[in-house]
Motif scaffolding. Structure first.
Motif, PDB file in Angstrom:
ATOM      1  N   THR A   1      22.580  -6.615 -34.254  1.00  0.00           N
ATOM      2  CA  THR A   1      22.891  -5.678 -33.292  1.00  0.00           C
ATOM      3  C   THR A   1      23.917  -6.371 -32.581  1.00  0.00           C
ATOM      4  OG1 THR A   1      21.572  -6.912 -31.581  1.00  0.00           O
ATOM      5  CG2 THR A   1      20.366  -5.139 -32.905  1.00  0.00           C
TER       6      THR A   1
ATOM      7  N   ILE B   1      23.050  -2.110 -35.920  1.00  0.00           N
ATOM      8  CA  ILE B   1      22.576  -1.365 -34.737  1.00  0.00           C
ATOM      9  C   ILE B   1      23.573  -1.490 -33.817  1.00  0.00           C
ATOM     10  CG2 ILE B   1      20.940  -0.970 -33.103  1.00  0.00           C
ATOM     11  CD1 ILE B   1      20.127  -0.037 -36.012  1.00  0.00           C
TER      12      ILE B   1
ATOM     13  N   ALA C   1      14.774  -3.608 -31.976  1.00  0.00           N
ATOM     14  CA  ALA C   1      14.986  -3.591 -33.323  1.00  0.00           C
ATOM     15  C   ALA C   1      14.023  -4.445 -34.066  1.00  0.00           C
ATOM     16  CB  ALA C   1      16.182  -4.125 -33.821  1.00  0.00           C
TER      17      ALA C   1
ATOM     18  N   VAL D   1      15.906   2.025 -35.668  1.00  0.00           N
ATOM     19  CA  VAL D   1      15.356   1.258 -36.693  1.00  0.00           C
ATOM     20  C   VAL D   1      14.183   1.966 -37.469  1.00  0.00           C
ATOM     21  CG1 VAL D   1      14.574  -1.000 -37.493  1.00  0.00           C
ATOM     22  CG2 VAL D   1      16.576  -1.007 -35.949  1.00  0.00           C
TER      23      VAL D   1
END
Lengths: 160, 568
Positions: free
Chosen positions: B386, B409, B427, B60
């Motif tokens: 994520t 992600i 993140a 990130v």
């Protein structure tokens, strides 16, 4: 096609580099049939010469992926015809009679140790010439053999 | 100063904000040196979790995430996390303690050859053997981790090296002979690529994680719009091109979008950028884009012709190459029109695919596809999602539109279950200004659920949406479709109560009974700035389609459930 291929790798001369290189050789399930290495460039780098038994594609894959290994400076593969290659072997024999060998072959031989147990003969030549010497000396006559594996340089490099 | 102090000072010079990890015997001097520093330590409950957090932080933030562990089991616990970062080219620096130099090779307490263990799954490993060597080791580690094709780097520091004192200097830059992070761009290659693309009748752009890494989304999009070229991505490259864009076809692959899989097989020129032609993206290598001219742009020369032979490869940073490719194309043509047979064909396929079973609206209220679509409706465009690994992740691949780079992600290369929750923590620390949501399956979630303890302790707001089918759903799907419904080792009969589980960590726990309720709870969670686990009970029987069966070509993609019980 499976055949002996030469993988020549120039690396930084520091601990652990052989491990990084052989990791990839092992990953691709190649057997190392010969390996010589020695420092070059005044101790700055080290050249490793592998004799590998495997198909061209796999050996080339290893050479290409080796370029990603940070301590590797160069990696190339060669077929047996593309290099000049020599190997040294020490052959311990029960008996050694030079008469048994021709003039040309005798020049490659050197008796380096004599003892009551036998004779240690040094031979320098191509891998095939060493095989031939061992055959001629007679299998039952051979006590032990230590071969170095080939050192090789590409032919075009010498001409350049 | 001591080796440990040198380590911390070197990390400060790299502008490290966080260290994710756990202390232990062999890294105690390092932890002691943290006492006086402004670097924040994020204590995890398992080192794998620390590595995933550092990995997501790296993906990130564009900077290396740092994780630390003690020797032996601490170091070996890192392995899965480091291998995950390696597979997805994520910048991570892992710092491990090691037994004192004199104890090496004596099977000392907690001695593991971590350099040996991690060499195959790292970009590089370093082991400074004196305090004076520490600063250059750290500089090298960060340089290697973050440049070229990024990746994890290990720095293994024996305890007595941390303890000894020495005069140390901190180098600004380091020379690494065998390492070339940047290659000069060959302008002729760019001209040839421009010729190929301009001449193509059915060009297609194919974007991968390399576009995110080099921040090349802008020129990538500019080329697509200039040539009016449809765009497909890998799973890792999802979001590098906005998926709500009219030219976006979505990801290709085993669970790619149907129209993407169909049209990638019809293109006559493929511009592949920052991809590695993974088997999960391409299916059978030889069948993939068999009749197309392929141009491959990548920062890693060892990727060229590794899996797929290409017609032209261009070595370089994606952003730099695409910027010059864009101008090379503009020298040849002005913007192409929308009225061409290829775009007509694209629209035709899109229409045709609308009716496939996988895209139907008849999914149950509480089902993966409807949940992820609802999440997209509710989450702002810059929210980070994520995921774990499994069917929930694949439903996202198909139904969740990623709109901005670095907001998706996920572990694709290694496919590491348990990645989602720790990744959400990493993140969020990298982007505190945007909401971060982990979409998980119950199987993935329980692998690293103790990351909740860290989130609560550090007051890191996040939401974990857990699709609970009480099964290893993706494996169950394979057993259903390919192994004659022999459900072996997939059913969970001892699942936790996820609400109580969350509450026991000090987080909020909710379970939902309808899609509307899910929407309300998710909105609650977003505004509450707490740690919330939302359990969504789903059926284990809902399979993911489209599906390109393993070992098949991309043309063999199956669009919906088969009639017979075993099809493949």
């Amino acid at each position: 096609m499976r055949a002996s291929k030469i993988l020549s790798v120039l690396v930084d001369n520091k601990p652990g580099t052989l491990f990084r290189v052989t990791h990839l050789v092992r990953l691709m399930r190649l057997n190392i049939e010969g390996l010589t290495l020695g420092v070059t460039n005044g101790g700055d780098t080290c050249r490793m010469t592998f004799t590998l038994n495997g198909d061209d594609r796999t050996v080339e894959h290893v050479a290409r992926q080796l370029m990603k290994v940070i301590d590797v400076i160069e990696a190339h593969t060669y077929g047996p015809q593309e290099v000049t290659a020599r190997e040294l072997a020490l052959v311990s024999l029960k008996k050694f009679d030079p008469i048994q060998f021709g003039e040309e072959e005798r020049q490659r031989l050197n008796v380096i140790d004599r003892s009551t147990a036998g004779v240690v003969v040094q031979i320098v030549g191509t891998a095939g010439e060493i095989d031939e010497f061992v055959r001629r000396a007679g299998e039952s006559n051979v006590i032990d053999i230590a071969r170095t594996g080939v050192a090789a340089l590409p032919k075009e490099k010498q001409n350049a | 100063m001591s080796g440990a102090q040198a380590l911390i000072e070197a990390l400060k010079r790299e502008k490290v904000e966080y260290i994710f990890g756990m202390p232990g015997g062999a890294n105690l001097p390092f932890y002691d040196a943290l006492w006086d520093s402004n670097i924040k330590h994020i204590l995890t409950r398992h080192e794998q979790i620390a590595a995933h957090m550092a990995d997501a932080y790296g993906r990130v933030s564009r900077r290396a995430g740092v994780c630390s562990a003690t020797s032996g089991p601490g170091a070996t616990n890192l392995v899965t996390g480091i291998a995950t970062a390696f597979a997805d080219s994520s910048p991570v620096v892992a710092i491990t303690g090691q037994v004192p130099r004199g104890m090496t090779g004596r099977n000392a307490f907690q001695e593991t050859d971590v350099v040996g263990v991690l060499t195959p799954v790292t970009k590089y490993t370093l082991q400074p053997l004196s305090a004076a060597d520490v600063p250059s080791a750290i500089r090298k580690a960060f340089h290697i981790a973050t440049t070229g094709r990024p990746g994890p780097v290990l720095v293994d520091v024996p305890k007595d090296v941390q303890q000894e004192t020495a005069e140390v200097t901190f180098p600004e830059s380091v020379e690494i002979r065998g390492y070339r992070s940047k290659a000069p761009l060959d302008p002729q290659d760019v001209e040839r690529a421009a010729d190929l693309l301009v001449r193509a009748k059915r060009p297609l752009l194919f974007g991968g994680g390399g576009i995110r890494i080099s921040d090349a989304s802008q020129p990538f999009r500019a080329i697509a719009e200039l040539l009016m070229t449809p765009v497909v991505t890998t799973l890792q490259g999802k979001g590098t091109f906005p998926e709500d864009h009219p030219l976006s076809l979505g990801p290709i692959g085993m669970h790619g979008r149907a129209e993407a899989n169909k049209l990638v097989s019809e293109c006559d020129a493929l511009l592949a950028v920052g991809v590695r032609f993974s088997d999960r993206s391409t299916g059978t290598f030889s069948e993939f884009c068999k009749d197309a001219m392929i141009i491959h742009i990548d920062a890693d020369p060892t990727e060229f012709n590794k899996n797929k032979a290409v017609n032209l490869h261009i070595l370089g940073d994606a952003n730099e190459v695409l910027v010059s490719l864009y101008s090379a194309i503009t020298r040849r043509i002005s913007k192409k029109g929308e009225d061409n047979p290829w775009l007509k064909r694209v629209n035709e396929v899109r229409e045709e695919m609308k009716s496939i079973p996988a895209y139907r609206d008849s999914y149950a209220d509480l089902s993966g596809p409807r949940i992820v679509k609802k999440m997209r409706e509710i989450l702002p465009p810059d929210a980070i999602l994520t995921t774990g690994v499994g069917r929930h992740q694949m439903w996202c691949e198909i139904h969740y539109q990623v709109l901005r780079p670095r907001t998706w992600i996920t572990s694709t290369g290694l496919g590491t279950m348990g990645f989602g929750l720790p990744a959400a923590v990493g993140a969020k620390l990298a982007r505190p200004d945007v909401p971060v949501v982990d979409l998980d399956g119950d199987g993935s979630f329980v692998m690293t659920e103790q990351a909740l303890a860290t989130a609560v302790e550090q007051n890191i707001p996040l939401i974990s949406v857990v699709l609970n089918d009480r099964s290893l759903g993706m494996v169950e799907q394979w057993q259903r479709l390919m192994y004659n419904r022999h459900y072996i080792g997939v059913k969970f009969n001892g699942s936790p109560n996820f609400v109580k589980l969350a509450e026991s960590y000090g987080a909020e726990g909710r379970t939902v009974g309808s899609l509307d309720e899910f929407a309300r709870v998710l909105k609650d969670g977003l505004s509450s700035q707490t740690q919330m686990v939302i359990e969504v009970p789903v059926s284990p029987e809902e399979d993911v389609f489209p599906f390109m069966p393993p070992g098949k070509g991309i043309k063999d993609t199956v669009y919906g459930p088969p009639k017979e019980s075993a099809i493949f």
